[in-house]
Design a protein around this motif. Structure first.
Motif, mmCIF file in Angstrom:
data_model
loop_
_atom_site.group_PDB
_atom_site.id
_atom_site.type_symbol
_atom_site.label_atom_id
_atom_site.label_comp_id
_atom_site.label_asym_id
_atom_site.label_seq_id
_atom_site.Cartn_x
_atom_site.Cartn_y
_atom_site.Cartn_z
ATOM 1 N N SER A 44 1.026 -1.079 -0.065
ATOM 2 C CA SER A 44 0.302 -0.048 0.134
ATOM 3 C C SER A 44 0.707 1.270 -0.209
ATOM 4 O O SER A 44 0.679 2.605 -0.924
ATOM 5 N N GLU A 49 -0.517 5.057 -1.248
ATOM 6 C CA GLU A 49 -1.388 5.607 -0.394
ATOM 7 C C GLU A 49 -1.314 5.582 0.275
ATOM 8 O O GLU A 49 -0.152 6.082 1.111
ATOM 9 N N GLU A 50 -1.987 6.622 1.196
ATOM 10 C CA GLU A 50 -1.957 7.548 2.371
ATOM 11 C C GLU A 50 -1.699 6.144 3.490
ATOM 12 O O GLU A 50 -2.976 5.342 4.065
ATOM 13 N N PHE A 51 -1.459 6.795 4.456
ATOM 14 C CA PHE A 51 -0.681 5.527 5.446
ATOM 15 C C PHE A 51 -1.989 5.903 6.770
ATOM 16 O O PHE A 51 -2.217 6.951 6.655
ATOM 17 N N HIS A 52 -2.880 5.038 7.710
ATOM 18 C CA HIS A 52 -3.859 5.566 8.017
ATOM 19 C C HIS A 52 -3.624 4.421 9.198
ATOM 20 O O HIS A 52 -3.073 3.403 9.396
ATOM 21 N N ILE A 53 -4.118 4.880 10.367
ATOM 22 C CA ILE A 53 -4.539 3.803 11.485
ATOM 23 C C ILE A 53 -5.351 2.415 11.443
ATOM 24 O O ILE A 53 -4.218 1.646 12.255
ATOM 25 N N GLY A 54 -5.705 2.311 10.113
ATOM 26 C CA GLY A 54 -5.897 1.070 9.962
ATOM 27 C C GLY A 54 -4.717 -0.166 9.593
ATOM 28 O O GLY A 54 -5.248 -1.673 10.147
ATOM 29 N N TYR A 55 -3.903 0.096 9.345
ATOM 30 C CA TYR A 55 -2.900 -0.243 9.309
ATOM 31 C C TYR A 55 -2.371 -1.527 10.506
ATOM 32 O O TYR A 55 -1.577 -2.177 10.897
#
Length: 163
Positions: A44, A49-55
């Motif tokens: 990702s 793609e933008e890094f987000h807390i879901g990762y």
């Protein structure tokens, strides 16, 4: 396979080893639980793609599942239970081969009782050892044939005399 041994007032119970195909599947599944989410995050990020807390949640959740499957695989490969009897004291430890559980110690005991509990199907004739010491209960996880458990109980009654 030797189900148990007693040395210097220490009971060592060996877990029945799982078939090689099952062990391989569990270790592979455990590795995939660790590798796949990290690989997904790296892909990702490479695709901008933008890094987000879901990762982070995904890596944490899959990491916990991977750890659980690894624990089960190690238990079915190297599992050993150790119960050390001392005067008015019992120590219990589960050994997974690569790591060990915290040693549980029960002190100031006045009475120890050994109980055999049938487990699984009646036709299998398997059971577990339960150690009742005053208000504490140690329930061993190793399944052992009932007739061997009867012999073990007799040996422990002779070796451990607190009453």
């Amino acid at each position: 396979m030797k189900h148990y041994s007693i040395k210097d007032k220490t009971l060592i119970m060996n877990v029945k080893k799982a078939p090689i195909l099952i062990k391989c599947a569990m270790f592979l599944l455990s590795a995939l639980f660790f590798i796949m989410p990290i690989t997904g995050v790296i892909i990702s990020i490479k695709n901008r793609e933008e890094f987000h807390i879901g990762y982070i949640f995904m890596i944490g959740a899959f990491g916990l599942m991977g750890f659980y499957v690894l624990r089960v695989a190690l238990w079915n490969t190297y599992g050993v239970e150790k119960v050390h009897f001392q005067e008015s004291r019992i120590s219990y430890e589960a050994d997974y081969g690569w790591f060990k559980d915290k040693v549980k110690t029960y002190d100031d005991l006045t009475k120890i009782t050994f109980i055999i509990d049938s487990i699984g199907y009646k036709e299998d004739m398997m059971g577990i050892l339960i150690i009742e010491a005053d208000n504490s209960v140690i329930e061993c996880a190793t399944k052992i044939p009932m007739e061997i458990l009867e012999n073990l109980k007799k040996e422990l009654d002779v070796i451990v005399k607190i009453e």
